[in-house]
Write a protein that holds these residues in place. Structure first.
Motif, mmCIF file in Angstrom:
data_model
loop_
_atom_site.group_PDB
_atom_site.id
_atom_site.type_symbol
_atom_site.label_atom_id
_atom_site.label_comp_id
_atom_site.label_asym_id
_atom_site.label_seq_id
_atom_site.Cartn_x
_atom_site.Cartn_y
_atom_site.Cartn_z
ATOM 1 N N SER A 276 -139.518 28.189 -36.609
ATOM 2 C CA SER A 276 -140.123 27.037 -37.274
ATOM 3 C C SER A 276 -141.473 27.360 -37.894
ATOM 4 N N ASP A 322 -123.248 21.901 -34.036
ATOM 5 C CA ASP A 322 -124.142 21.469 -35.107
ATOM 6 C C ASP A 322 -125.533 21.129 -34.578
ATOM 7 N N GLU A 323 -125.577 20.465 -33.431
ATOM 8 C CA GLU A 323 -126.865 20.079 -32.857
ATOM 9 C C GLU A 323 -127.667 21.306 -32.440
ATOM 10 N N THR A 325 -127.350 24.371 -33.566
ATOM 11 C CA THR A 325 -127.747 25.113 -34.761
ATOM 12 C C THR A 325 -128.978 24.495 -35.403
ATOM 13 N N LYS A 326 -129.043 23.167 -35.376
ATOM 14 C CA LYS A 326 -130.175 22.477 -35.986
ATOM 15 C C LYS A 326 -131.415 22.518 -35.101
ATOM 16 N N SER A 327 -131.255 22.169 -33.823
ATOM 17 C CA SER A 327 -132.425 22.021 -32.957
ATOM 18 C C SER A 327 -132.991 23.350 -32.475
ATOM 19 N N LYS A 330 -132.987 25.915 -36.075
ATOM 20 C CA LYS A 330 -133.652 25.364 -37.264
ATOM 21 C C LYS A 330 -132.841 25.627 -38.539
ATOM 22 N N ASP A 331 -131.509 25.526 -38.388
ATOM 23 C CA ASP A 331 -130.580 25.722 -39.504
ATOM 24 C C ASP A 331 -130.669 27.120 -40.117
ATOM 25 N N SER A 332 -131.156 28.077 -39.348
ATOM 26 C CA SER A 332 -131.205 29.455 -39.835
ATOM 27 C C SER A 332 -129.872 30.168 -39.644
ATOM 28 N N GLN A 333 -128.946 29.528 -38.945
ATOM 29 C CA GLN A 333 -127.588 30.006 -38.814
ATOM 30 C C GLN A 333 -126.646 28.880 -39.230
ATOM 31 N N GLN A 334 -125.335 29.161 -39.214
ATOM 32 C CA GLN A 334 -124.351 28.159 -39.588
ATOM 33 C C GLN A 334 -123.349 27.983 -38.465
ATOM 34 N N ARG A 501 -121.483 30.386 -33.994
ATOM 35 C CA ARG A 501 -122.372 30.409 -35.151
ATOM 36 C C ARG A 501 -122.168 31.671 -35.977
#
Length: 532
Positions: A276, A322-323, A325-327, A330-334, A501
Motif C-alpha cells: 500500500s 476476492d476479499e 486479494t483486495k484486502s 491491494k489488488d496487486s494479484q488476481q 491467485r
C-alpha cells in the motif's frame, strides 16, 4: 523453467532468506554507473544449484547467471535459439540440435555435444534422485533408467553426431519440445562436474561451473549469499554489470528495508504489508510486470481426512478469494479459478466452476456431510511473506466452516518441500508455481501427473495421465490444447489443489540501478540491468 517452478514468496516465485539488513553498501557495489560494479538481488536459500536438481525459482535465478540456455523466449512466448544454432525436426519425434561454436565453460573447457549428453543422462538416471528427472521422460530410453536397479545408465534417444551436433529421439512426437528446451534441466555440464562417468564431483554444487555470462566468485555461502562475476569469454550478449550478489533473506520486510536504504538493489517481490505504500516509498522505482505465477492451497490427498473431493470443494467454497486479494494484496494479484495462467495459450476462465464461488452456507453443509476434519492446519514457508494471507484464510475457514484452523510456518521453503517429499503430515500447504516454459502442459504435467516432478499431494488419475499423454503426442498446438483442456476439466472435478491467485511481478529497486526487468518466470533479466 527457463526455470520457473515452485515459488516461495507470496507473489510467487521463490523468495528470500537470511536478513542482511544494515550490512552497508558492500558486495562490491561500486560507484554510480560503474560497469564493473556488482548489483545486489534478493533470493531465498536455494534448495540446489545443479541444473537437473533445481526446481525452485531462487536456484533458477542463480543458474540463469551461470548458464546460457539452448533457447529462450520472445515477447510472444515463442522459442528462439540462444546457445543452439538450430533446433529442427520433420516429425516432432526426432530432433536435431546444432550448437553455436565458441562457447566455453568457466574453467576453459570447450562446450560440445558430449556436455549436454552427460548432463541429461545424469539428470534422467533415477538413482541420482534429481528433482527435474521428469523432464527427460519424453526421451527414448527413459524407462530403462528408472527403478532401484535400472537396466541402463544412458538414454538411448540421445546420439552424438559431431562435436557440435546431437539428436534427440522421443518416445512419442511432442510439438513443444523446442519450447521445453529453455528449461534449466537442459543446461550442459562440463567434464569437471564429474569425478567419474555419471558421478557428480563432490563439491561441484558449491561452486557450479557453467557456460553463461557470469561465473562463480567463490563458493555458495549458505543462508548468506551467492556471488557471480562477469565471464569475459562469453560469446553471447555481454551483461552491463560486473557481477551479481544474490543476497539471501529470511524475511521479505528486511529485504524491502534494504532497498529503501540502498543496501539492496532489487527486491523481486514487494512484501504484502508494504504494497500500500510502495508507490510512495519508491516512486517510479516501484514497478509491475506480467507474471506466470499461480498460488494454490494444496491437499495431501493420500491422507484420509482430505481424500474426498467434497471436503476439498467445501474448503474452496469457504474461501473468499476476492476479499483476500483486495484486502491483503491491494489488488496487486488476481483471483484464480483455473489451473493454468492467463499468459499461456489454452487458458479458460473459471474452470473450477462452483468450487470457485464463495458460498459459506453451502460450503458448511457440504463439509459436514462429507465428514471434514474438525481442525485444519495450513502450512507455509515463513521465508516467503505468506503469514498475512494464511491468517486471513484461516479466519475465513473458522467462520465459514466452524472448524479450528491454525497456520504453521516452516522456516524455509526448502524445509517445507523436504517434509512434503517425505510425506510428513503438514495439513493443507501453500504452493506457488512459475512456469518452466510457455505451454499449458507445463502447468499440468509436473504438478498433477502421477509421476510429476512437483506432485507433492499424491494425486493420481489414470485418465488425466492419458489425456496429458495424448496432448503431448498431438500434431499441432491447437490439437494439444484440446487434450490439455480436457485434462484440466478432470482436475476441476478432483480438486487436488485450490487455485487462489494469479500473481504479477510487484518489484522494486534502489537508486543505484536502472533498466530492471522481471520476466514471466520471476527472474531479473541479468543482461538488461545496469548501474544508474
Amino acid at each position: 523453467m527457463r526455470v520457473r517452478r515452485l515459488a516461495a514468496w507470496t507473489a510467487l516465485p521463490l523468495a528470500v532468506t537470511l536478513g542482511l539488513a544494515a550490512c552497508g553498501s558492500g558486495g562490491g557495489s561500486g560507484g554510480a554507473g560503474d560497469p564493473d560494479a556488482a548489483v545486489r538481488i534478493e533470493i531465498a536459500e536455494p534448495q540446489h544449484l545443479v541444473p537437473t536438481n533445481t526446481n525452485e525459482t531462487s536456484g533458477s535465478q542463480v543458474l540463469s547467471a551461470l548458464f546460457s540456455p539452448l533457447v529462450d523466449y520472445d515477447e510472444a512466448n515463442k522459442p528462439h535459439e540462444v546457445a543452439a544454432e538450430s533446433v529442427t525436426s520433420s516429425d516432432n519425434k526426432v530432433w536435431t540440435i546444432k550448437l553455436k561454436p565458441g562457447y566455453t565453460f568457466h574453467n576453459g573447457e570447450k562446450v560440445t555435444a558430449d556436455n549436454y549428453l552427460d548432463a541429461w543422462n545424469y539428470g534422467a538416471y533415477a538413482p541420482n534422485g534429481q528433482n527435474s528427472s521428469y523432464f527427460f521422460e519424453k526421451v527414448a530410453g527413459y524407462a530403462d533408467l528408472q527403478g532401484e536397479k535400472p537396466k541402463a545408465q544412458t538414454l538411448s534417444g540421445l546420439k552424438k553426431v559431431d562435436d557440435l551436433t546431437f539428436t534427440v529421439t522421443l518416445t512419442e512426437p511432442y510439438v513443444d519440445f523446442k519450447t521445453m528446451l529453455g528449461y534449466t534441466a537442459f543446461y550442459p555440464l562440463p567434464k569437471a562436474a564429474f569425478s567419474a562417468p555419471g558421478v557428480l564431483a563432490e563439491g561441484y554444487e558449491q561452486a557450479p561451473i557453467g557456460q553463461g555470462p557470469f561465473k562463480m566468485k567463490g563458493n555458495w555461502q549458505h543462508d548468506a549469499k551467492v556471488e557471480v562475476e562477469k565471464y569475459d569469454a562469453f560469446p553471447g550478449q555481454q551483461p552491463k554489470v560486473g557481477g551479481v550478489e544474490f543476497r539471501i533473506y529470511q524475511q521479505p520486510t528486511a529485504a524491502y528495508a534494504d532497498v529503501l536504504s540502498d543496501n539492496l538493489d532489487v527486491i523481486k517481490t514487494i512484501p504484502t504489508e508494504n504494497l500500500s505504500t510502495a508507490a510512495t516509498d519508491l516512486g517510479d522505482r516501484f514497478q509491475q510486470s506480467p507474471a506466470s505465477s499461480l498460488q494454490v492451497l494444496a491437499f495431501p490427498t493420500f491422507q484420509k481426512e482430505f481424500s474426498k473431493p467434497e471436503v476439498r470443494k467445501a474448503i474452496s467454497m469457504a474461501i473468499d478469494r476476492d476479499e483476500i486479494t483486495k484486502s491483503i494484496f491491494k489488488d496487486s494479484q488476481q483471483p484464480a479459478r483455473s489451473f493454468v495462467s492467463p499468459v499461456v495459450a489454452g487458458y479458460r476462465e473459471n474452470t473450477i466452476g462452483t468450487a470457485g464461488a464463495f458460498d459459506p452456507a453451502k460450503a458448511k453443509a457440504m463439509y459436514e456431510a462429507a465428514g471434514g476434519p474438525k481442525k485444519i492446519e495450513l502450512s507455509y514457508n515463513g521465508d516467503g511473506g505468506h503469514k498475512d494471507w494464511i491468517d486471513a484464510t484461516c479466519n475465513q475457514l473458522k467462520a465459514n466452516l466452524g472448524v479450528e484452523c491454525v497456520g504453521n510456518a516452516e522456516p524455509k521453503f526448502a524445509d517445507l518441500l523436504t517434509k512434503l517429499k517425505q510425506k510428513q503430515s503438514v495439513g493443507l500447504f501453500r504452493m506457488g508455481w512459475v512456469m518452466d516454459y510457455p505451454s499449458m502442459e507445463n502447468y499440468l504435467g509436473p504438478l498433477y501427473s502421477t509421476n510429476g516432478s512437483s506432485n507433492y499431494y499424491g494425486y493420481s488419475n489414470p485418465e488425466f495421465d492419458k489425456l496429458l499423454a495424448e496432448g503431448a503426442r498431438a500434431a499441432t498446438e491447437d490439437e494439444a490444447i484440446k487434450k490439455y483442456q480436457a485434462a484440466e476439466d478432470l482436475l476441476a472435478q478432483d480438486l487436488p489443489v485450490i487455485p487462489l491467485r494469479y500473481g504479477q511481478n510487484n518489484f522494486g529497486h534502489s537508486t543505484k540501478v536502472k533498466n530492471v526487468h522481471v520476466d514471466l518466470f520471476d527472474r531479473v533479466d541479468l543482461l538488461k540491468i545496469e548501474r544508474a
